[in-house]
Design a protein around this motif. Sequence first.
Motif, mmCIF file in Angstrom:
data_model
loop_
_atom_site.group_PDB
_atom_site.id
_atom_site.type_symbol
_atom_site.label_atom_id
_atom_site.label_comp_id
_atom_site.label_asym_id
_atom_site.label_seq_id
_atom_site.Cartn_x
_atom_site.Cartn_y
_atom_site.Cartn_z
ATOM 1 N N ASP A 32 0.842 -1.198 0.000
ATOM 2 C CA ASP A 32 0.000 0.000 0.000
ATOM 3 C C ASP A 32 0.880 1.252 0.000
ATOM 4 O OD1 ASP A 32 -1.883 2.035 0.521
ATOM 5 O OD2 ASP A 32 -3.094 0.702 1.759
ATOM 6 N N GLY A 33 0.572 2.180 -0.918
ATOM 7 C CA GLY A 33 1.257 3.473 -0.937
ATOM 8 C C GLY A 33 2.699 3.429 -1.404
ATOM 9 N N SER A 92 -7.447 4.060 -1.631
ATOM 10 C CA SER A 92 -7.188 2.639 -1.396
ATOM 11 C C SER A 92 -8.313 1.709 -1.814
ATOM 12 C CB SER A 92 -6.854 2.428 0.086
ATOM 13 O OG SER A 92 -5.669 3.111 0.425
ATOM 14 N N GLU A 135 0.517 -2.353 4.847
ATOM 15 C CA GLU A 135 0.346 -0.900 4.770
ATOM 16 C C GLU A 135 1.589 -0.148 5.266
ATOM 17 O OE1 GLU A 135 -2.091 1.346 7.394
ATOM 18 O OE2 GLU A 135 -2.246 -0.262 8.874
ATOM 19 N N ASP A 178 2.457 2.964 3.216
ATOM 20 C CA ASP A 178 1.374 3.943 3.277
ATOM 21 C C ASP A 178 1.362 4.661 4.624
ATOM 22 O OD1 ASP A 178 -1.134 4.959 1.867
ATOM 23 O OD2 ASP A 178 -1.988 4.277 3.768
ATOM 24 N N HIS A 187 2.068 8.691 5.107
ATOM 25 C CA HIS A 187 1.103 9.615 5.700
ATOM 26 C C HIS A 187 1.668 10.332 6.923
ATOM 27 C CE1 HIS A 187 -2.441 9.018 3.273
ATOM 28 N NE2 HIS A 187 -2.424 7.704 3.446
ATOM 29 N N SER A 239 1.306 -1.948 -6.133
ATOM 30 C CA SER A 239 0.831 -0.969 -5.159
ATOM 31 C C SER A 239 -0.438 -0.335 -5.683
ATOM 32 C CB SER A 239 1.899 0.093 -4.875
ATOM 33 O OG SER A 239 2.182 0.856 -6.026
ATOM 34 N N MET A 292 2.306 8.670 -3.353
ATOM 35 C CA MET A 292 2.170 9.565 -2.204
ATOM 36 C C MET A 292 2.867 10.880 -2.527
ATOM 37 S SD MET A 292 0.924 9.417 1.025
ATOM 38 C CE MET A 292 0.911 7.660 1.403
ATOM 39 N N HIS A 351 -2.549 11.190 -0.725
ATOM 40 C CA HIS A 351 -2.779 10.720 -2.106
ATOM 41 C C HIS A 351 -4.234 11.001 -2.423
ATOM 42 C CE1 HIS A 351 -4.623 7.074 -0.339
ATOM 43 N NE2 HIS A 351 -3.633 7.155 0.548
#
Length: 469
Positions: free
Chosen positions: A45-46, A84, A201, A204, A208, A250, A254, A364
């Motif tokens: 993720d991310g 997501s 994650e 991600d 963040h 992915s 980001m 994102h």
Amino acid sequence: MGTMRRLCFVLMVLSLAALVSSFPDRHTKDTHHNTRNQLLYILLDGFRWDYVDKQPASSLPGFTRFLQEGGRARWTTPLFPSVSYPTWTSLVTGRHAESHGIVGNYFYDPEDKDVFSLFDNDATGKAKWWTSEPVWTTAEKAGLRTAQFLWARCDVPIDGVTTTFCEPFVKIPGKRIFQQNIGRALDKLSEGFDLVQVYTEHTDYTGHTKGPESPEMTQTVRDLDDVILYLLNELRNRNLEDQVNIIIVSDHGMTSIGPDVTTYHEIDNYLDTSLVENIADQGAFMNIKVPQQNVDKVYEQVSKIPGVKAYRREDVPQQFHYQHHKYIHEIILSADKGQYLLASRSGKQVPERTDLVFSGRGAHGYRPDDEEMRGIFFAKGPDFKCGWTLDPIHVVDIYQVLTHTLAVTPQPHNGTWTHVEGALAQDGWRDGCSRTSTAAAAPTPGLATFLLFVSLALFRHTGPRRYVI
């Protein structure tokens, strides 16, 4: 002399075969091409498209080895919106958001006055949202066994079919849980499972909270690299290397946010919320339900937000594939990079307003043409060539690679086969791969030459003869 003649013929065939097999080439015949290989599908993720390229190869031995033994697309173009849940769904159905119906991390059903909300398991688990068949359901219908670790809503039955094993998405960041689940995935593959999926994650969460350009992100990518290297070594140790395909993807990239680089806009300073029924999502994207008689007035209000594009639903650009679904509402807001829409303080906002965004350093959800939203597609294994690079593909293209390697019939999808076929072995020939151990064991040129010399000498000694059949 008939026996001698036959012996000469056999020696000549063997020696010529030995000569041919000893010639170096760039192709390896996949001995499993007539059987179904197993598939490990990993979602980071991310994980932005350039994270691997921003570090020296020596710092990332796992990813470096993976890409040498397999290949990559230059990048994947993200979904609109680049968030997501819609993309997770596209990655297992090959469909755009307007086609599969998961149109955001948060969205509103005006018929039932119901909401889909990212971290509400009861809300996201309702069967009514899930109308497109994911790859694990297709595989299970075909008699395959599938397993998922932290993969979103793998527990929701589709046509009454559930996976053999499922641990659905919960928020657990970090390296440790990823390595633990990769180890468990390897166990499933050793047990003979056909499709195993693992989600993390880690990138991600770091993106963040710390930002995509932070030292913490550099370390996070190295954390994932450690796990990839562990995976590659374990596949070899378990003798699974030649029967397991691995695809790493992915969902989006980001971009950096924060008071120093971002302008924050209070939606309530522009929008009279008494005119709307629901406001879904925040940040780079909003999906606003507006009674028809108020559409023009609301559009006029939100069109004044600096750095934010306001669309009537019918005017959303065609390439975004974000018009034709009942959960896509009358007004769509899409912020430029460097702009951020703060949620409404009204009771019509999903999710409810918090001010945690001000401590965030990455976001994102921005438009697909923003290069920082791009994702990855890496793959290796017996069904793939080695050392390949594809031109950029779209995230919806990946699904058909899954069904191809699993040898199951794909459901209707939005992907384009020509975008991805260059990565795949053709008729079992794996371009760019080194010779297998079987090929390496073929007779050496020296032995081949000796055999040919002996057979020719014997042939000359016996002379030509006529045979009656």
